[in-house]
Design a protein around this motif. Structure first.
Motif, PDB file in Angstrom:
ATOM      1  N   UNK A   6     -36.732  26.819 -23.873  1.00 52.37           N
ATOM      2  CA  UNK A   6     -35.316  25.091 -25.275  1.00 52.37           C
ATOM      3  C   UNK A   6     -34.962  25.311 -25.956  1.00 52.37           C
ATOM      4  N   UNK A   7     -34.735  26.991 -26.411  1.00 48.28           N
ATOM      5  CA  UNK A   7     -33.798  27.708 -27.220  1.00 48.28           C
ATOM      6  C   UNK A   7     -32.015  27.629 -26.040  1.00 48.28           C
ATOM      7  N   UNK A   8     -32.467  28.041 -24.952  1.00 54.92           N
ATOM      8  CA  UNK A   8     -31.500  27.794 -23.593  1.00 54.92           C
ATOM      9  C   UNK A   8     -31.141  26.565 -23.899  1.00 54.92           C
ATOM     10  N   UNK A   9     -31.516  25.758 -23.286  1.00 54.41           N
ATOM     11  CA  UNK A   9     -31.587  23.758 -23.474  1.00 54.41           C
ATOM     12  C   UNK A   9     -30.738  22.889 -24.419  1.00 54.41           C
ATOM     13  N   UNK A  10     -31.251  23.604 -25.379  1.00 52.92           N
ATOM     14  CA  UNK A  10     -30.172  23.633 -27.167  1.00 52.92           C
ATOM     15  C   UNK A  10     -28.898  24.453 -27.714  1.00 52.92           C
ATOM     16  N   UNK A  11     -29.157  24.848 -27.104  1.00 53.51           N
ATOM     17  CA  UNK A  11     -27.795  26.461 -26.767  1.00 53.51           C
ATOM     18  C   UNK A  11     -26.774  25.254 -26.384  1.00 53.51           C
ATOM     19  N   UNK A  12     -26.636  25.075 -24.945  1.00 56.35           N
ATOM     20  CA  UNK A  12     -26.751  24.420 -23.708  1.00 56.35           C
ATOM     21  C   UNK A  12     -25.817  23.268 -24.938  1.00 56.35           C
ATOM     22  N   UNK A  13     -26.598  22.212 -24.227  1.00 49.50           N
ATOM     23  CA  UNK A  13     -26.653  20.968 -25.377  1.00 49.50           C
ATOM     24  C   UNK A  13     -25.098  21.043 -26.301  1.00 49.50           C
ATOM     25  N   UNK A  14     -25.539  21.967 -27.268  1.00 56.01           N
ATOM     26  CA  UNK A  14     -24.439  22.218 -28.309  1.00 56.01           C
ATOM     27  C   UNK A  14     -23.597  22.357 -27.965  1.00 56.01           C
ATOM     28  N   UNK A  15     -23.314  23.197 -26.893  1.00 58.80           N
ATOM     29  CA  UNK A  15     -22.058  23.354 -26.961  1.00 58.80           C
ATOM     30  C   UNK A  15     -21.180  22.229 -25.666  1.00 58.80           C
ATOM     31  N   UNK A  16     -21.880  22.028 -25.090  1.00 55.18           N
ATOM     32  CA  UNK A  16     -21.639  21.085 -24.307  1.00 55.18           C
ATOM     33  C   UNK A  16     -20.791  20.043 -25.552  1.00 55.18           C
ATOM     34  N   UNK A  17     -21.795  19.637 -26.773  1.00 49.67           N
ATOM     35  CA  UNK A  17     -20.911  18.272 -27.420  1.00 49.67           C
ATOM     36  C   UNK A  17     -19.809  19.072 -28.040  1.00 49.67           C
ATOM     37  N   UNK A  18     -20.196  20.371 -28.094  1.00 51.32           N
ATOM     38  CA  UNK A  18     -19.187  20.848 -28.890  1.00 51.32           C
ATOM     39  C   UNK A  18     -17.241  20.877 -28.485  1.00 51.32           C
ATOM     40  N   UNK A  19     -17.759  21.001 -27.048  1.00 56.25           N
ATOM     41  CA  UNK A  19     -16.587  21.131 -25.817  1.00 56.25           C
ATOM     42  C   UNK A  19     -15.757  19.424 -26.163  1.00 56.25           C
ATOM     43  N   UNK A  20     -17.112  18.958 -25.667  1.00 58.01           N
ATOM     44  CA  UNK A  20     -16.747  17.470 -25.997  1.00 58.01           C
ATOM     45  C   UNK A  20     -15.989  16.920 -26.475  1.00 58.01           C
ATOM     46  N   UNK A  21     -15.938  17.751 -27.634  1.00 55.09           N
ATOM     47  CA  UNK A  21     -15.372  16.641 -29.131  1.00 55.09           C
ATOM     48  C   UNK A  21     -13.874  17.546 -29.482  1.00 55.09           C
ATOM     49  N   UNK A  22     -13.965  19.364 -28.856  1.00 57.68           N
ATOM     50  CA  UNK A  22     -12.719  19.279 -28.794  1.00 57.68           C
ATOM     51  C   UNK A  22     -12.174  18.905 -27.805  1.00 57.68           C
ATOM     52  N   UNK A  23     -12.663  18.329 -26.395  1.00 58.35           N
ATOM     53  CA  UNK A  23     -11.655  18.582 -25.927  1.00 58.35           C
ATOM     54  C   UNK A  23     -11.266  16.506 -24.935  1.00 58.35           C
ATOM     55  N   UNK A  24     -11.636  15.921 -25.704  1.00 57.85           N
ATOM     56  CA  UNK A  24     -11.740  14.664 -26.086  1.00 57.85           C
ATOM     57  C   UNK A  24     -10.596  13.874 -26.165  1.00 57.85           C
ATOM     58  N   UNK A  25      -9.128  14.343 -26.196  1.00 56.37           N
ATOM     59  CA  UNK A  25      -8.415  13.712 -26.981  1.00 56.37           C
ATOM     60  C   UNK A  25      -7.463  14.840 -25.621  1.00 56.37           C
ATOM     61  N   UNK A  26      -7.257  15.525 -25.219  1.00 57.83           N
ATOM     62  CA  UNK A  26      -6.192  16.794 -25.291  1.00 57.83           C
ATOM     63  C   UNK A  26      -6.253  17.095 -23.596  1.00 57.83           C
ATOM     64  N   UNK A  27      -4.837  16.629 -23.279  1.00 62.76           N
ATOM     65  CA  UNK A  27      -4.286  16.714 -21.817  1.00 62.76           C
ATOM     66  C   UNK A  27      -4.331  17.648 -21.793  1.00 62.76           C
ATOM     67  N   UNK A  28      -5.201  18.610 -20.732  1.00 59.71           N
ATOM     68  CA  UNK A  28      -5.246  19.397 -19.887  1.00 59.71           C
ATOM     69  C   UNK A  28      -4.132  19.524 -19.387  1.00 59.71           C
TER      70      UNK A  28
END
Length: 88
Positions: A6-28
């Motif tokens: 559960x901790x692993x799942x929560x950590x991966x979910x939170x990491x994925x959400x923050x990466x999405x929020x940080x990168x969603x308007x960035x031109x790679x």
């Protein structure tokens, strides 16, 4: 408190959400162009400085929190430090 999966799942979910929020308007493509133009020596120097600073903070917390004769694992302190910085 929570089981390891559960901790692993929560950590991966939170990491994925923050990466999405940080990168969603960035031109790679623009990021790649900027990195290609950057002087590699300065990038390595900057990353080394950040890593050294983080490890120094970990050892400082070890000295502040440890009881005489006991040692706290530096890996646990670094994890706590990095999680705290992420939330900050």
């Amino acid at each position: 408190m929570f089981s390891k999966p559960i901790r692993l799942g929560l950590g991966l979910s939170l990491s994925g959400l923050t990466l999405f929020l940080v990168l969603h308007n960035v031109s790679l493509q623009e990021v790649g162009t900027a990195l290609a133009r950057a002087d590699t020596r300065y990038v390595i120097l900057a990353l080394s400085s950040v890593a050294a600073n983080t490890f120094a903070k970990g050892f400082r917390w070890r000295a502040l929190l440890g009881k005489p004769g006991e040692r706290i694992a530096i890996s646990r302190l670094l994890v706590a430090l990095l999680v705290g910085q992420m939330f900050n």
